[in-house]
Design a protein around this motif. Structure first.
Motif, PDB file in Angstrom:
ATOM      1  N   UNK A 166      -3.434   4.635   4.413  1.00 19.53           N
ATOM      2  CA  UNK A 166      -4.037   4.861   3.101  1.00 19.53           C
ATOM      3  C   UNK A 166      -3.058   4.438   1.999  1.00 19.53           C
ATOM      4  N   UNK A 167      -1.787   4.775   2.192  1.00 18.15           N
ATOM      5  CA  UNK A 167      -0.773   4.374   1.211  1.00 18.15           C
ATOM      6  C   UNK A 167      -0.718   2.846   1.128  1.00 18.15           C
ATOM      7  N   UNK A 168      -0.846   2.180   2.286  1.00 20.85           N
ATOM      8  CA  UNK A 168      -0.840   0.711   2.313  1.00 20.85           C
ATOM      9  C   UNK A 168      -2.036   0.142   1.554  1.00 20.85           C
ATOM     10  N   UNK A 169      -3.198   0.693   1.795  1.00 20.81           N
ATOM     11  CA  UNK A 169      -4.428   0.203   1.147  1.00 20.81           C
ATOM     12  C   UNK A 169      -4.344   0.408  -0.370  1.00 20.81           C
ATOM     13  N   UNK A 170      -3.856   1.579  -0.767  1.00 18.77           N
ATOM     14  CA  UNK A 170      -3.787   1.887  -2.195  1.00 18.77           C
ATOM     15  C   UNK A 170      -2.760   1.012  -2.900  1.00 18.77           C
ATOM     16  N   UNK A 171      -1.622   0.840  -2.263  1.00 16.15           N
ATOM     17  CA  UNK A 171      -0.558   0.044  -2.871  1.00 16.15           C
ATOM     18  C   UNK A 171      -1.003  -1.406  -3.026  1.00 16.15           C
ATOM     19  N   UNK A 172      -1.655  -1.902  -1.978  1.00 11.16           N
ATOM     20  CA  UNK A 172      -2.129  -3.289  -2.005  1.00 11.16           C
ATOM     21  C   UNK A 172      -3.096  -3.530  -3.155  1.00 11.16           C
ATOM     22  N   UNK A 173      -3.805  -2.480  -3.545  1.00  4.74           N
ATOM     23  CA  UNK A 173      -4.790  -2.679  -4.607  1.00  4.74           C
ATOM     24  C   UNK A 173      -4.258  -2.221  -5.957  1.00  4.74           C
ATOM     25  N   UNK A 174      -2.932  -2.094  -6.046  1.00  2.00           N
ATOM     26  CA  UNK A 174      -2.335  -1.860  -7.354  1.00  2.00           C
ATOM     27  C   UNK A 174      -2.116  -0.408  -7.726  1.00  2.00           C
ATOM     28  N   UNK A 175      -2.483   0.503  -6.849  1.00  5.29           N
ATOM     29  CA  UNK A 175      -2.200   1.908  -7.128  1.00  5.29           C
ATOM     30  C   UNK A 175      -0.786   2.236  -6.661  1.00  5.29           C
ATOM     31  N   UNK A 176      -0.367   3.441  -6.937  1.00  7.97           N
ATOM     32  CA  UNK A 176       0.999   3.825  -6.608  1.00  7.97           C
ATOM     33  C   UNK A 176       0.959   5.171  -5.898  1.00  7.97           C
ATOM     34  N   UNK A 177       1.759   5.315  -4.830  1.00  2.95           N
ATOM     35  CA  UNK A 177       1.833   6.639  -4.218  1.00  2.95           C
ATOM     36  C   UNK A 177       3.067   7.358  -4.764  1.00  2.95           C
ATOM     37  N   UNK A 178       2.935   8.660  -4.957  1.00  4.04           N
ATOM     38  CA  UNK A 178       4.044   9.442  -5.519  1.00  4.04           C
ATOM     39  C   UNK A 178       4.422  10.560  -4.551  1.00  4.04           C
TER      40      UNK A 178
ATOM     41  N   UNK B 232      -6.612  -3.621  11.294  1.00 10.09           N
ATOM     42  CA  UNK B 232      -5.568  -4.480  11.853  1.00 10.09           C
ATOM     43  C   UNK B 232      -4.828  -5.273  10.775  1.00 10.09           C
ATOM     44  N   UNK B 233      -5.496  -5.571   9.680  1.00 12.91           N
ATOM     45  CA  UNK B 233      -4.880  -6.417   8.638  1.00 12.91           C
ATOM     46  C   UNK B 233      -4.128  -5.611   7.589  1.00 12.91           C
ATOM     47  N   UNK B 234      -4.122  -4.307   7.710  1.00 16.48           N
ATOM     48  CA  UNK B 234      -3.483  -3.472   6.678  1.00 16.48           C
ATOM     49  C   UNK B 234      -2.044  -3.154   7.077  1.00 16.48           C
ATOM     50  N   UNK B 235      -1.122  -3.350   6.136  1.00 18.43           N
ATOM     51  CA  UNK B 235       0.275  -2.979   6.399  1.00 18.43           C
ATOM     52  C   UNK B 235       0.509  -1.553   5.921  1.00 18.43           C
ATOM     53  N   UNK B 236       0.735  -0.612   6.861  1.00 23.95           N
ATOM     54  CA  UNK B 236       0.976   0.772   6.434  1.00 23.95           C
ATOM     55  C   UNK B 236       2.299   0.875   5.676  1.00 23.95           C
ATOM     56  N   UNK B 237       2.404   1.884   4.852  1.00 21.79           N
ATOM     57  CA  UNK B 237       3.687   2.148   4.189  1.00 21.79           C
ATOM     58  C   UNK B 237       4.288   3.377   4.829  1.00 21.79           C
ATOM     59  N   UNK B 238       5.425   3.155   5.494  1.00 23.34           N
ATOM     60  CA  UNK B 238       6.032   4.240   6.270  1.00 23.34           C
ATOM     61  C   UNK B 238       7.222   4.827   5.551  1.00 23.34           C
ATOM     62  N   UNK B 239       7.447   6.095   5.874  1.00 27.51           N
ATOM     63  CA  UNK B 239       8.672   6.735   5.415  1.00 27.51           C
ATOM     64  C   UNK B 239       9.818   6.110   6.211  1.00 27.51           C
TER      65      UNK B 239
END
Ligand code: 5AD
Length: 490
Positions: A68-80, A191-198
């Motif tokens: 979800x963090x990957x999808x949001x970041x890719x679309x210009x949102x930011x995770x906090x 499969x095409x989404x890059x997750x954002x990991x800690x």
């Protein structure tokens, strides 16, 4: 003497664990919030949002939150990482047992207080409980703005847009319809989404989504849909990237991880292929189904130096009639034979398990078969649960939940006591041994010490000496508890 009621619920004998196996004992996991990301690439949103993701439940949910963090970041949102900085809170939820859902409902009430101070705060409920309760969730928590199941995360940016897009028109959030994303989609594998990991030394990699097993007690197939595997070639590339990013250990994730298949390749092939990735120190997986413990899986565990010799092998019950009612597709004898074979082929294998007590119609004698099985097999550790009826499951439709709550509690208490004793005894036998430990971090209690895992997934604690996080060190064990090995680097 009875345990307090809270302890009767799914007690974990591996108290130091925050990361294994596929679900979490306290349901609220050690939430790995993705680091704040600068919006990169992708279309910039007119209303870029700051999103706080809170994760409950299993490692699959942790992995989904990273997605979800990957999808949001890719679309210009930011995770906090701090909820105070957020204008969207997404709660990624679990539905495996009733108390997992109760916990989230309570959390949502709390978030509603926050929303009173911050009326434009978007509250989203994602994951298994969202899929399970669907729009009924809005009856319990009418202030929720978004309800999204595990196959709909691609719609997160669209959902946030539709909830916020017209803010300049002065339509307040409370006057907008909630966004529902509840379609299960067998073709969705992200499969095409890059997750954002800690950052860390251990990465979780989803290799399969959904479940086809249809155990009668289990809600998972209904909230995560049918089974689908990701392509082997892609997974090998993913692991190569993870190693490049500095991860030392990869844990392959799937609901029944060993039923993985990709064209002609099976789970054993995947273990071999991933195990050969240069620079990968350790490879684990969770959770396998006993019925899919194939020769090729056992071969890979026995012969690949990267694959850890630890198997989390959910038993659920030691009674064949109960296993039949659960539709586990194996008998108690077959399970015993499998354990015998595993121990023959991999003599130092560490075994852990899941057990449910008080399933529909479980007699005292049937329960005692579970107790005896645990006493005979002597697992290194176990996750133990009282049966919790889930609406929508086959058991809910066809079998009465007829073991009294107090009896479930009593049975749970008995196997917990047994397992605590066994875990402690097994750990004691490690005194004097030197074990290889992958250093994970500073001990929370003693800052001059590190903790890490052995190959068998036991936690070891030891003075730092000159070691570093991410390094494999040899630790000589001089003391133990039921949950921890204590020693020093040699
Ligand atoms: N009640 C209690 N425990 C359950 N589990 C799954 N469904 C239920 C239920 N309805 C347990 C099983 C499974 C683990 C993830 O959770 O032991 O292996």
């Amino acid at each position: 003497m009875g345990l307090p009621p809270s302890l009767h619920e799914h007690v974990n004998t591996m108290k130091n664990e925050t990361l294994f196996p596929l679900y979490n004992k306290g349901e609220q996991i050690d939430t790995p919030h993705p680091p704040p990301q600068k919006p990169q690439g992708g279309p910039q949103q007119a209303h870029a949002r700051r999103v706080y993701i809170e994760t409950y439940g299993c490692q699959m949910n942790v992995s989904d939150s990273e997605l979800m963090a990957g999808i949001l970041t890719q679309s210009g949102h930011q995770t906090v990482t701090h909820i105070d900085d957020a204008d969207v809170v997404l709660v990624n939820t679990c539905a495996i047992r009733e108390n997992a859902e109760t916990k989230v409902i309570n959390r949502l009430k709390h978030l509603n207080h926050r929303k009173r101070r911050q009326p434009e705060l978007i509250i989203g409920v994602c994951g298994c409980m969202a899929q399970h309760l669907r729009d009924r969730l809005l009856d319990a928590a009418p202030y929720v703005d978004l309800v999204m199941g595990p196959d709909a995360y691609r719609n997160l940016p669209v959902a946030l847009d539709s909830l916020t897009g017209g803010l300049e028109a002065h339509v307040s959030l409370k006057d907008r319809d909630p966004f529902l994303g509840l379609r299960l989609d067998k073709s969705e594998d992200y499969a095409d989404i890059a997750p954002i990991r800690k950052e860390g030394i251990r990465a979780w990699l989803t290799i399969q989504r959904g479940c086809d097993k249809m155990c009668t007690f289990c809600i998972v197939p209904f909230v995560r849909g049918r089974e689908r595997s990701l392509p082997l070639k892609l997974l090998v590339e993913d692991v190569e990237k993870l190693v490049d990013q500095g991860f030392k250990e990869v844990v392959l994730l799937g609901q029944t991880v060993n039923s993985y298949r990709d064209n002609g390749s099976n789970f054993g092939d995947l273990l071999y292929a991933v195990g050969e990735v240069n620079g990968l120190e350790r490879l684990r997986f969770t959770s396998p189904h006993p019925a899919d413990a194939t020769e090729s899986m056992i071969d890979a565990m026995a012969s690949s130096p990267t694959v850890c010799k630890h198997l989390h092998l959910p038993l659920q019950s030691g009674s064949t009639p109960v296993l039949e009612r659960m539709r586990r597709t194996y008998t108690a004898e077959e399970y015993r034979d499998l354990v015998m074979k595993l121990r023959e082929r991999i003599p130092d294998i560490a075994l852990s398990t899941d057990v449910i007590v008080g399933f529909c119609g479980e007699t005292e004698a049937e329960f005692m078969q579970t107790y005896q099985m645990m006493a005979d097999i002597r697992y290194d550790s176990a996750f133990m649960f009282k049966y919790s009826e889930r609406e929508g499951t086959l058991a809910h439709k066809a079998l009465p939940d007829d073991v009294p709550e107090a009896e479930k509690g009593e049975r749970l208490k008995q196997i917990i006591e047994l397992q605590e004793q066994i875990s402690a005894e097994i750990n004691t036998t490690a005194v004097g041994d030197t074990v290889a430990v992958l250093v994970e971090g500073e001990s929370r209690r003693e800052t001059d010490k590190y903790y890490g895992k052995t190959d068998g997934f036991k936690t070891a604690v030891f003075p730092k000496a000159d070691s570093q996080i991410g390094e494999v060190v040899n630790v000589r064990i001089h003391n133990t508890t039921a949950h921890t090995l204590i020693g020093q680097i040699v």
